[in-house]
Design an enzyme around this catalytic site. Structure first.
Site, PDB file in Angstrom:
ATOM      1  N   TRP A 162       0.828  -1.277   0.171  1.00 51.80           N
ATOM      2  CA  TRP A 162       0.097   0.253  -0.012  1.00 51.80           C
ATOM      3  C   TRP A 162       0.997   0.551  -0.625  1.00 51.80           C
ATOM      4  CZ3 TRP A 162      -0.457   3.854   4.026  1.00 51.80           C
ATOM      5  CH2 TRP A 162       0.462   3.490   5.235  1.00 51.80           C
ATOM      6  N   ASP A 192      -3.379  11.724   6.574  1.00 57.31           N
ATOM      7  CA  ASP A 192      -3.146  10.578   7.167  1.00 57.31           C
ATOM      8  C   ASP A 192      -5.020  10.155   7.339  1.00 57.31           C
ATOM      9  OD1 ASP A 192      -3.825   8.783   9.412  1.00 57.31           O
ATOM     10  OD2 ASP A 192      -1.601   8.365   8.927  1.00 57.31           O
ATOM     11  N   LYS A 194      -6.753   9.673  10.046  1.00 55.21           N
ATOM     12  CA  LYS A 194      -7.138  10.403  11.325  1.00 55.21           C
ATOM     13  C   LYS A 194      -7.596  10.985  11.407  1.00 55.21           C
ATOM     14  CE  LYS A 194      -4.052   6.575  13.616  1.00 55.21           C
ATOM     15  NZ  LYS A 194      -3.163   6.856  12.625  1.00 55.21           N
ATOM     16  N   HIS A 255       8.466   8.064  14.679  1.00 56.61           N
ATOM     17  CA  HIS A 255       8.071   6.595  15.173  1.00 56.61           C
ATOM     18  C   HIS A 255       9.657   5.715  15.362  1.00 56.61           C
ATOM     19  CE1 HIS A 255       3.481   7.694  15.943  1.00 56.61           C
ATOM     20  NE2 HIS A 255       3.942   7.991  16.958  1.00 56.61           N
ATOM     21  N   TYR A 260       4.833   0.871  10.184  1.00 49.74           N
ATOM     22  CA  TYR A 260       4.989  -0.015   9.698  1.00 49.74           C
ATOM     23  C   TYR A 260       6.583   0.215   8.488  1.00 49.74           C
ATOM     24  CZ  TYR A 260       3.736   4.304   6.961  1.00 49.74           C
ATOM     25  OH  TYR A 260       3.163   5.613   6.691  1.00 49.74           O
ATOM     26  N   TYR A 261       7.192  -0.507   8.099  1.00 51.43           N
ATOM     27  CA  TYR A 261       8.640  -0.173   8.405  1.00 51.43           C
ATOM     28  C   TYR A 261       9.012   0.066   7.131  1.00 51.43           C
ATOM     29  CZ  TYR A 261       9.762  -2.798  12.560  1.00 51.43           C
ATOM     30  OH  TYR A 261       8.811  -3.389  14.025  1.00 51.43           O
ATOM     31  N   HIS A 264       8.878   6.977   8.038  1.00 48.30           N
ATOM     32  CA  HIS A 264       7.736   8.158   7.125  1.00 48.30           C
ATOM     33  C   HIS A 264       7.866   8.891   8.663  1.00 48.30           C
ATOM     34  CE1 HIS A 264       6.053   4.472   9.619  1.00 48.30           C
ATOM     35  NE2 HIS A 264       5.073   5.287  10.124  1.00 48.30           N
ATOM     36  N   HIS A 266       5.479  12.161  10.840  1.00 47.70           N
ATOM     37  CA  HIS A 266       4.223  12.513  11.311  1.00 47.70           C
ATOM     38  C   HIS A 266       4.393  13.485  11.800  1.00 47.70           C
ATOM     39  CE1 HIS A 266       3.112   8.326  12.322  1.00 47.70           C
ATOM     40  NE2 HIS A 266       4.362   8.049  12.574  1.00 47.70           N
TER      41      HIS A 266
END
Length: 324
Positions: A162, A192, A194, A255, A260-261, A264, A266
């Site tokens: 994805w 995002d 969210k 993070h 996920y590796y 990225h 935020h």
């Protein structure tokens, strides 16, 4: 996106399908939640007004499969506050004491929206992700990463398709706010999931780098400073231009451990108490840049502290090594 982790391939696919709907006769839409059978409540957060549900749904072939549904109360729409207060002609009194009184209001349906996320079909990993668990604090040295964490990551089948779809414009291309196309020092910036993209107070965007060899903070060195500076400076400029929000009102962080590796970053509004901003997980991008300027191998040597849930396989690896 997902560190609301993770943001997840199935989640994105199903949300896109839900937005489009499906026809069942002239002008009719079939609810993606039709036939949902609740199995259990995985967890809830009174502070975040969110509940996580495990249930069953039938797929296109009629086979019953697991599903996860996330129900989340949306922020109050500032422009409709008067309608919220006046929408219920008979508010129910719950308590009165001197100058204080508490009421139950029942606003009209259009002002009582619940953001609903569907993950279907859901895997056991998805279900465990939202299941309330006891947590443990891990102190991972550079050697621990090489001998425990990295082999674990490499042994797992974490799908990044994805992410690649976004970078290759096969999905969500219309949602990209900004892109630096450099294959080594470039990135894409997009909202995002969210964030409802309505309230600026809970602004949330994700910058995903084009280079695919950086799994996490542990892979960063001084050679990646151009990339990180591009994300910081160009990301700030893009958000200022698009949303009229200055950098002094943004929290920009990475993070560790990530959901996920693939590296990225935020970008969230400072006024938003975003998930994953606790000190044992979030690392400010400006601090990351300064650390790498001081020591190119900082994140290869530094002891990283983070929390793992009781059911996470990585925690068992640390236990087996006598590290916790």
């Amino acid at each position: 996106m997902a560190d609301s982790g993770e943001p997840i391939c199935s989640k994105r696919k199903r949300e896109n399908e839900a937005n489009g709907g499906s026809e069942d006769g002239p002008g009719a839409q079939v609810s993606p939640f039709a036939g949902f059978q609740l199995q259990r409540v995985l967890g809830d957060s009174a502070r975040e007004k969110t509940v996580f549900l495990h249930g069953k749904l039938n797929d296109e072939t009629g086979a019953e499969k697991d599903a996860v549904v996330i129900l989340e109360k949306t922020p109050f729409p500032a422009d409709n506050i008067p309608d919220l207060l006046h929408g219920d002609p008979e508010p129910k009194l719950q308590m009165r004491n001197d100058v204080y009184s508490t009421y139950s209001l029942h606003p009209p349906p259009q002002l009582n929206e619940v953001k609903t996320t569907l993950i279907f079909p859901a895997t056991e990993k998805h279900i465990k992700k939202f299941l309330r668990q006891e947590v443990f604090l891990i102190q991972e040295t550079g050697e621990d990463y090489k001998s425990i964490t990295l082999p674990f990551i490499e042994s797992q089948s974490f799908s990044l398709q994805w992410v690649h779809n976004i970078l290759e414009k096969k999905a969500e291309a219309d949602r990209i706010v900004y892109e630096n196309p450099s294959p080594t020092d470039g990135f894409v910036l997009l909202p995002d999931f969210k964030w409802d993209q309505k309230q600026m107070d809970n602004l949330y965007l994700i910058a995903i780098c084009h280079i695919r060899t950086i799994k996490s903070l542990r892979d960063l060195s001084s050679e990646h400073l151009p990339l990180l500076n591009n994300i910081l400076n160009e990301g700030l400029d893009a958000i200022r231009e698009r949303y009229a929000i200055n950098g002094s009102k943004l929290r920009i962080y990475v993070h560790y451990q990530p959901s996920y590796y693939h590296l990225h970053v935020h970008f969230t509004a400072l006024s938003f108490d975003a998930p994953g901003t606790s000190v044992e997980r979030a690392h400010l991008l400006s601090d990351v840049i300064q650390n790498l300027q001081l020591d190119s191998q900082y994140y290869q040597k530094h002891t990283m502290t983070y929390a793992l849930r009781a059911d996470e396989p990585l925690l068992q690896k640390f236990k087996d090594a006598g590290k916790c």
